[in-house]
Scaffold this motif. Structure first.
Motif, PDB file in Angstrom:
ATOM      1  N   GLN A 276       0.859  -1.180   0.000  1.00 49.59           N
ATOM      2  CA  GLN A 276       0.000   0.000   0.000  1.00 49.59           C
ATOM      3  C   GLN A 276       0.899   1.235   0.000  1.00 49.59           C
ATOM      4  OE1 GLN A 276      -4.124  -1.507   2.024  1.00 49.59           O
ATOM      5  NE2 GLN A 276      -2.777  -0.368   3.364  1.00 49.59           N
ATOM      6  N   TYR A 277       0.507   2.262  -0.744  1.00 47.49           N
ATOM      7  CA  TYR A 277       1.393   3.417  -0.894  1.00 47.49           C
ATOM      8  C   TYR A 277       0.594   4.653  -1.302  1.00 47.49           C
ATOM      9  CZ  TYR A 277       0.871   2.579  -5.922  1.00 47.49           C
ATOM     10  OH  TYR A 277       0.343   2.408  -7.186  1.00 47.49           O
ATOM     11  N   LYS A 278       1.268   5.797  -1.218  1.00 47.65           N
ATOM     12  CA  LYS A 278       0.757   7.055  -1.750  1.00 47.65           C
ATOM     13  C   LYS A 278       1.824   7.637  -2.665  1.00 47.65           C
ATOM     14  CE  LYS A 278      -1.947   8.402   2.353  1.00 47.65           C
ATOM     15  NZ  LYS A 278      -2.048   9.412   3.452  1.00 47.65           N
TER      16      LYS A 278
ATOM     17  N   GLN B  18      -2.525  12.393  -1.632  1.00 50.44           N
ATOM     18  CA  GLN B  18      -2.914  11.705  -0.401  1.00 50.44           C
ATOM     19  C   GLN B  18      -3.779  10.467  -0.650  1.00 50.44           C
ATOM     20  OE1 GLN B  18      -1.681  12.429   2.759  1.00 50.44           O
ATOM     21  NE2 GLN B  18      -0.356  13.597   1.370  1.00 50.44           N
TER      22      GLN B  18
ATOM     23  N   GLN C   1      -4.636   6.785  -1.108  1.00 46.18           N
ATOM     24  CA  GLN C   1      -4.022   5.474  -0.859  1.00 46.18           C
ATOM     25  C   GLN C   1      -4.204   4.591  -2.074  1.00 46.18           C
ATOM     26  OE1 GLN C   1      -4.394   3.220   2.965  1.00 46.18           O
ATOM     27  NE2 GLN C   1      -5.411   1.708   1.692  1.00 46.18           N
TER      28      GLN C   1
ATOM     29  N   ASP D 144      -7.208  -1.009  -1.272  1.00 52.59           N
ATOM     30  CA  ASP D 144      -6.980  -1.329   0.137  1.00 52.59           C
ATOM     31  C   ASP D 144      -6.825  -2.840   0.231  1.00 52.59           C
ATOM     32  OD1 ASP D 144      -8.051  -2.327   2.771  1.00 52.59           O
ATOM     33  OD2 ASP D 144      -8.102  -0.188   3.219  1.00 52.59           O
TER      34      ASP D 144
ATOM     35  N   GLU E  89       5.385   6.995  -1.140  1.00 52.95           N
ATOM     36  CA  GLU E  89       5.521   6.761   0.294  1.00 52.95           C
ATOM     37  C   GLU E  89       4.884   5.410   0.597  1.00 52.95           C
ATOM     38  OE1 GLU E  89       3.665   8.356   4.553  1.00 52.95           O
ATOM     39  OE2 GLU E  89       3.288   9.467   2.701  1.00 52.95           O
TER      40      GLU E  89
ATOM     41  N   LEU F  15       3.153   2.718   2.767  1.00 54.88           N
ATOM     42  CA  LEU F  15       2.284   2.741   3.939  1.00 54.88           C
ATOM     43  C   LEU F  15       2.271   1.367   4.616  1.00 54.88           C
ATOM     44  CD1 LEU F  15      -0.769   4.547   2.271  1.00 54.88           C
ATOM     45  CD2 LEU F  15       1.155   5.607   3.499  1.00 54.88           C
TER      46      LEU F  15
ATOM     47  N   THR G 190      -4.698  -1.715   6.442  1.00 56.78           N
ATOM     48  CA  THR G 190      -5.337  -0.530   7.009  1.00 56.78           C
ATOM     49  C   THR G 190      -6.465  -0.952   7.945  1.00 56.78           C
ATOM     50  OG1 THR G 190      -4.851   0.698   4.986  1.00 56.78           O
ATOM     51  CG2 THR G 190      -6.502   1.639   6.462  1.00 56.78           C
TER      52      THR G 190
ATOM     53  N   GLY H 265       3.386   2.771   9.402  1.00 53.31           N
ATOM     54  CA  GLY H 265       4.030   2.214   8.225  1.00 53.31           C
ATOM     55  C   GLY H 265       5.449   1.738   8.477  1.00 53.31           C
TER      56      GLY H 265
ATOM     57  N   ASP I 113       7.870   4.731   9.069  1.00 56.57           N
ATOM     58  CA  ASP I 113       7.370   5.815   9.907  1.00 56.57           C
ATOM     59  C   ASP I 113       8.163   5.884  11.211  1.00 56.57           C
ATOM     60  OD1 ASP I 113       5.464   6.510   8.047  1.00 56.57           O
ATOM     61  OD2 ASP I 113       3.841   5.414   9.038  1.00 56.57           O
TER      62      ASP I 113
END
Length: 315
Positions: free
Chosen positions: A37-39, A44, A46, A67, A97, A99, A103, A142, A145
């Motif tokens: 999962q990423y951005k 923003q 997902q 997701d 980025e 994630l 989720t 993440g 993070d």
């Protein structure tokens, strides 16, 4: 890591027909995927994708849920994703980025004292039954993070763990077919405030284990068929110094056993996460004890899955 083998009925029968063998090989290989999962930077939204072989690029799963939990819940056939993968847009990993790969799981279930080495370093006998506890889903962050060094604790510790991602509703499951309920595996850190785990809160683990950012997971979820999770190298280092180095073969209660025991009374749902325990080398049981402080960098790696890197910052 053990070598993967193809089912006998595929190799034996299909080899007689080259085209049939190729089709079956592709079907088997389709299951060996790393979901991420990423951005995209500056966006923003997902997204859900799959890593390429060297994880330098991600293919976006267009036409599927964005997701992973929803994808698992949909019951989609992974072969269908593989069949369409050539048409998916690729993006360089440096442009995104990464994630957490799941989720908002309904449950993060953990098993304590589940590695022989971790028991040995405490001079504790191996447990006759697994010790279960939980972490709040709000502790999930993440793979790259930051981990917050909350000011209410001065004893924050590391615990690298193999994470199991549940693939379908499981209740009253037998260990013989328990792996059928596993979607895949990831790398996790069960960050722990030892003072709140051991001395405060009446001896209950919840606050010591569930503070915000205390569950980094990632960088991806590797499908169950891709690896033999029963014997993988699992390591953790802090500031480049190796602290933990074990193998999942040290598990006292293996994954099928854990699933069987839990599902006798608790229903596991798609996207639920099970943290299976940590090998020896945690900070609390070093001489003298060592704890994380702002500026420290934790690297956690499991063979065949990947590495997560988390910096400790002031809370």
């Amino acid at each position: 890591m053990k070598t993967l083998t193809f089912p006998v009925n595929i190799v034996g029968a299909a080899w007689k027909n080259k085209n049939l063998f190729i089709r079956n090989f592709r079907s088997f290989a389709a299951l060996n995927m790393k979901f991420v999962q990423y951005k995209q930077k500056g966006d923003q939204t997902q997204r859900l994708g799959i890593f390429n072989d060297n994880e330098s690029e991600i293919k976006e799963l267009s036409g599927f849920p964005n997701d992973l939990k929803k994808l698992i819940e949909s019951g989609v056939n992974i072969d269908d994703i593989k069949a369409k993968s050539s048409s998916f847009k690729s993006i360089n990993r440096s442009e995104v980025e990464i994630l957490a790969p799941i989720t908002e799981p309904q449950k993060i279930l953990c098993v304590g004292l589940n590695y022989r080495g971790h028991c040995d370093e405490q001079n504790k006998p191996y447990p006759k039954e697994p010790m279960f506890f939980s972490k709040f889903a709000s502790s999930l962050v993440g793979p790259f993070d930051n981990v917050i060094a909350h000011k209410i604790s001065d004893s924050i510790d590391w615990e690298v763990e193999l994470a199991v991602i549940i693939g379908k509703k499981a209740f009253h499951v037998n260990k013989q077919n328990a792996l059928d309920y596993v979607f895949g595996y990831s790398v996790a850190q069960d960050i722990s405030a030892r003072d709140w785990q051991k001395q405060r809160n009446g001896g209950q683990f919840l606050i010591g284990k569930s503070m915000d950012t205390f569950a980094p997971v990632g960088p991806c979820v590797v499908t169950r068929s891709a690896i033999d999770a029963s014997d993988l190298s699992i390591k953790c280092s802090v500031n480049g110094v190796e602290k933990q180095n074990g193998r999942t073969s040290e598990l006292i209660f293996d994954i099928p056993d854990i699933i069987e025991r839990v599902t006798q009374s608790i229903t596991l749902l798609p996207g639920d996460i099970i943290l299976t325990g940590t090998p020896s080398g945690v900070g609390m049981h070093r001489n003298p004890p060592e704890y994380l402080k702002p500026g420290d960098v934790i690297e956690s790696e499991i063979e065949g899955i990947g590495k997560i890197v988390n910096k400790v910052v002031e809370g």
